[in-house]
Design a protein around this motif. Structure first.
Motif, PDB file in Angstrom:
ATOM      1  N   ILE A  78       0.873  -1.176   0.000  1.00 29.86           N
ATOM      2  CA  ILE A  78       0.000   0.000   0.000  1.00 29.86           C
ATOM      3  C   ILE A  78       0.909   1.226   0.000  1.00 29.86           C
ATOM      4  O   ILE A  78       1.744   1.390   0.889  1.00 29.86           O
ATOM      5  CB  ILE A  78      -0.948   0.019   1.214  1.00 29.86           C
ATOM      6  CG1 ILE A  78      -1.833  -1.233   1.238  1.00 29.86           C
ATOM      7  CG2 ILE A  78      -1.799   1.307   1.216  1.00 29.86           C
ATOM      8  CD1 ILE A  78      -2.738  -1.383   0.005  1.00 29.86           C
ATOM      9  N   ARG A 107       1.612   1.623  -9.471  1.00 32.66           N
ATOM     10  CA  ARG A 107       1.130   0.340 -10.022  1.00 32.66           C
ATOM     11  C   ARG A 107       2.287  -0.470 -10.577  1.00 32.66           C
ATOM     12  O   ARG A 107       2.412  -1.661 -10.309  1.00 32.66           O
ATOM     13  CB  ARG A 107       0.101   0.633 -11.117  1.00 32.66           C
ATOM     14  CG  ARG A 107      -1.268   0.114 -10.838  1.00 32.66           C
ATOM     15  CD  ARG A 107      -2.253   0.268 -11.991  1.00 32.66           C
ATOM     16  NE  ARG A 107      -2.142   1.442 -12.812  1.00 32.66           N
ATOM     17  CZ  ARG A 107      -2.684   2.624 -12.552  1.00 32.66           C
ATOM     18  NH1 ARG A 107      -3.363   2.802 -11.448  1.00 32.66           N
ATOM     19  NH2 ARG A 107      -2.539   3.638 -13.369  1.00 32.66           N
ATOM     20  N   ARG A 112      -0.661  -2.089  -4.558  1.00 30.97           N
ATOM     21  CA  ARG A 112      -2.058  -2.485  -4.807  1.00 30.97           C
ATOM     22  C   ARG A 112      -3.041  -1.361  -4.500  1.00 30.97           C
ATOM     23  O   ARG A 112      -4.198  -1.412  -4.910  1.00 30.97           O
ATOM     24  CB  ARG A 112      -2.413  -3.699  -3.967  1.00 30.97           C
ATOM     25  CG  ARG A 112      -1.647  -4.938  -4.351  1.00 30.97           C
ATOM     26  CD  ARG A 112      -2.176  -6.165  -3.626  1.00 30.97           C
ATOM     27  NE  ARG A 112      -2.173  -6.001  -2.181  1.00 30.97           N
ATOM     28  CZ  ARG A 112      -1.246  -6.508  -1.367  1.00 30.97           C
ATOM     29  NH1 ARG A 112      -0.260  -7.211  -1.843  1.00 30.97           N
ATOM     30  NH2 ARG A 112      -1.341  -6.323  -0.061  1.00 30.97           N
ATOM     31  N   GLY A 113      -2.604  -0.384  -3.764  1.00 31.83           N
ATOM     32  CA  GLY A 113      -3.473   0.722  -3.391  1.00 31.83           C
ATOM     33  C   GLY A 113      -2.633   1.887  -2.915  1.00 31.83           C
ATOM     34  O   GLY A 113      -1.422   1.757  -2.707  1.00 31.83           O
ATOM     35  N   VAL A 115      -2.841   5.275  -0.105  1.00 32.78           N
ATOM     36  CA  VAL A 115      -3.548   5.942   0.982  1.00 32.78           C
ATOM     37  C   VAL A 115      -2.869   7.279   1.281  1.00 32.78           C
ATOM     38  O   VAL A 115      -1.645   7.389   1.216  1.00 32.78           O
ATOM     39  CB  VAL A 115      -3.613   5.053   2.246  1.00 32.78           C
ATOM     40  CG1 VAL A 115      -2.252   4.825   2.852  1.00 32.78           C
ATOM     41  CG2 VAL A 115      -4.574   5.615   3.273  1.00 32.78           C
ATOM     42  N   PHE A 134     -10.135   8.518  -5.582  1.00 37.79           N
ATOM     43  CA  PHE A 134      -9.908   8.366  -4.147  1.00 37.79           C
ATOM     44  C   PHE A 134     -11.227   8.563  -3.403  1.00 37.79           C
ATOM     45  O   PHE A 134     -12.045   9.404  -3.787  1.00 37.79           O
ATOM     46  CB  PHE A 134      -8.884   9.390  -3.643  1.00 37.79           C
ATOM     47  CG  PHE A 134      -7.467   9.041  -3.972  1.00 37.79           C
ATOM     48  CD1 PHE A 134      -6.670   8.369  -3.060  1.00 37.79           C
ATOM     49  CD2 PHE A 134      -6.933   9.379  -5.209  1.00 37.79           C
ATOM     50  CE1 PHE A 134      -5.356   8.048  -3.363  1.00 37.79           C
ATOM     51  CE2 PHE A 134      -5.621   9.064  -5.524  1.00 37.79           C
ATOM     52  CZ  PHE A 134      -4.827   8.391  -4.602  1.00 37.79           C
ATOM     53  N   TYR A 158      -8.267   6.945   0.174  1.00 40.77           N
ATOM     54  CA  TYR A 158      -7.732   5.687  -0.365  1.00 40.77           C
ATOM     55  C   TYR A 158      -8.235   5.476  -1.787  1.00 40.77           C
ATOM     56  O   TYR A 158      -9.335   5.861  -2.153  1.00 40.77           O
ATOM     57  CB  TYR A 158      -8.176   4.508   0.494  1.00 40.77           C
ATOM     58  CG  TYR A 158      -7.784   3.179  -0.096  1.00 40.77           C
ATOM     59  CD1 TYR A 158      -6.490   2.708   0.011  1.00 40.77           C
ATOM     60  CD2 TYR A 158      -8.706   2.414  -0.799  1.00 40.77           C
ATOM     61  CE1 TYR A 158      -6.102   1.507  -0.559  1.00 40.77           C
ATOM     62  CE2 TYR A 158      -8.341   1.199  -1.371  1.00 40.77           C
ATOM     63  CZ  TYR A 158      -7.043   0.754  -1.255  1.00 40.77           C
ATOM     64  OH  TYR A 158      -6.661  -0.424  -1.825  1.00 40.77           O
ATOM     65  N   ARG A 159      -7.372   4.779  -2.540  1.00 36.77           N
ATOM     66  CA  ARG A 159      -7.751   4.340  -3.882  1.00 36.77           C
ATOM     67  C   ARG A 159      -7.027   3.040  -4.187  1.00 36.77           C
ATOM     68  O   ARG A 159      -5.818   2.909  -3.945  1.00 36.77           O
ATOM     69  CB  ARG A 159      -7.350   5.379  -4.914  1.00 36.77           C
ATOM     70  CG  ARG A 159      -7.715   4.922  -6.331  1.00 36.77           C
ATOM     71  CD  ARG A 159      -7.015   5.716  -7.370  1.00 36.77           C
ATOM     72  NE  ARG A 159      -6.834   4.848  -8.512  1.00 36.77           N
ATOM     73  CZ  ARG A 159      -6.710   5.251  -9.745  1.00 36.77           C
ATOM     74  NH1 ARG A 159      -6.713   6.536 -10.005  1.00 36.77           N
ATOM     75  NH2 ARG A 159      -6.544   4.406 -10.704  1.00 36.77           N
ATOM     76  N   ALA A 160      -7.746   2.068  -4.702  1.00 35.52           N
ATOM     77  CA  ALA A 160      -7.119   0.835  -5.170  1.00 35.52           C
ATOM     78  C   ALA A 160      -6.382   1.123  -6.476  1.00 35.52           C
ATOM     79  O   ALA A 160      -6.772   1.988  -7.243  1.00 35.52           O
ATOM     80  CB  ALA A 160      -8.180  -0.260  -5.390  1.00 35.52           C
ATOM     81  N   LEU A 161      -5.284   0.403  -6.689  1.00 39.26           N
ATOM     82  CA  LEU A 161      -4.533   0.562  -7.921  1.00 39.26           C
ATOM     83  C   LEU A 161      -4.732  -0.647  -8.807  1.00 39.26           C
ATOM     84  O   LEU A 161      -4.414  -0.691  -9.929  1.00 39.26           O
ATOM     85  CB  LEU A 161      -3.035   0.762  -7.618  1.00 39.26           C
ATOM     86  CG  LEU A 161      -2.700   2.017  -6.811  1.00 39.26           C
ATOM     87  CD1 LEU A 161      -1.212   2.041  -6.471  1.00 39.26           C
ATOM     88  CD2 LEU A 161      -3.087   3.267  -7.563  1.00 39.26           C
TER      89      LEU A 161
END
Length: 161
Positions: A78, A107, A112-113, A115, A134, A158-161
């Motif tokens: 993360i 990425r 994987r994400g 924050v 986000f 937060y955002r997932a990648l």
């Protein structure tokens, strides 16, 4: 505009706007009187990978960003990141270009994400982060003493990648 990994000799061109932004006291949780030596360590110390946005016609560094693991051990996939655009060059899409570059770089580096631990809720960049996917996981109320707005919250985003 060229976005590239920063070289060691880029710091003297990052420091003036880094100092100006932090000294304003309205977007970062670092001390407003952070010394140049401490600032350099905060922004560039390993394992951070630092990038700069450079105006190709003038060679001026107009922004900088870093990506780094937010956690260690089994949570080290993360990422965390920091972004600064020279206020003299704002409103030209530099922040968005840096953000898109950093998200792609994170990425590619296997994160994987991403924050953000402390986004001042009155920071105009909140709109940019939301437009880039986000979400606000929560807000720590009254956590930041803003020089104009008084006590404001800090978002955890937060955002997932």
């Amino acid at each position: 505009m060229l976005i590239r990994e920063a070289a060691a000799d880029d710091w003297p061109r990052i420091w003036p706007f880094w100092h100006r932004i932090v000294a304003a006291g309205d977007t970062y949780t670092w001390a407003r009187d952070t010394s140049e030596e401490a600032a350099r360590a905060l922004w560039t110390s390993p394992p951070k990978r630092v990038y700069v946005a450079e105006d190709e016609t003038t060679g001026t560094i107009v922004g900088s960003a870093f990506v780094t693991p937010n956690y260690g051990g089994p949570a080290d996939r993360i990422a965390n990141a920091g972004f600064m655009v020279d206020p003299d060059h704002g409103g030209r899409g530099i922040g968005r270009a840096l953000a898109e570059h950093i998200l792609a770089a994170a990425r590619e580096q296997g994160f994987r994400g991403m924050v953000f631990n402390a986004v001042v809720e009155t920071n105009p960049a909140v709109k940019l982060w939301r437009s880039l996917g986000f979400t606000i996981l929560g807000t720590v109320p009254d956590a930041f003493d803003h020089p104009r707005d008084g006590r404001v919250g800090l978002h955890i985003m937060y955002r997932a990648l």
